[in-house]
Design a protein around this motif. Structure first.
Motif: not given
Length: 159
Positions: A4-15
């Motif tokens: 879940e944390k990795i997904n949040k970081w990936l989403t942040l990086l994608a944004n």
């Protein structure tokens, strides 16, 4: 939890990547617009330069314009036709400047130069005044243009 944390970081990086892409695109669009405006400005100046070169390269045209500066001069049919062509060349430049200005492709200062040029041409060559009036009545579809308004104003002030 880690996923879940990795997904949040990936989403942040994608944004952040999308934001950087949008900024880059905005910079590119702005640069393209500046290039287009500069190209239009150069084109306008080239049109004026071409008119000047015709006079510089042709003594007969220069002599005709000297004659056109005399308010009492009389012209042959051929000379009158050449004066119409000279006026039309200027009007085409003025109209193209107006169109480019209205579409945001030229700055106000360039548009104002064309308005000043109208007055200068009609003041400097009184023989063009009746031709300008005739042309304006022959092409009423341009009646609402700023160029025609400036021509009418220049003719009223001069006369």
């Amino acid at each position: 939890m880690n996923t879940e944390k990795i997904n949040k970081w990936l989403t942040l990086l994608a944004n952040i990547g999308v934001l950087i892409g949008i900024i880059f695109l905005a910079v590119e669009v702005r640069q393209s617009n500046r290039i287009a405006i500069a190209a239009t400005e150069i084109s306008v100046r080239d049109q004026f330069r071409t008119n000047n070169e015709v006079v510089l390269a042709n003594d007969a045209v220069a002599a005709l314009l000297v004659k056109a500066a005399d308010i009492d001069a009389e012209f042959s049919a051929v000379e009158t036709e050449k004066l119409y062509a000279y006026l039309y060349a200027h009007m085409n430049i003025w109209m193209s400047i107006e169109i480019a200005y209205e579409y945001g492709m030229l700055p106000r200062t360039t548009f104002e130069v064309s308005l000043a040029d109208i007055s200068g041409v009609l003041r400097g060559y009184p023989a063009l005044r009746p031709l300008a009036r005739d042309t304006m009545s022959a092409y009423p579809s341009y009646r609402d243009s700023h160029i025609y308004a400036a021509m009418r104003e220049a003719l009223e002030v001069i006369d």
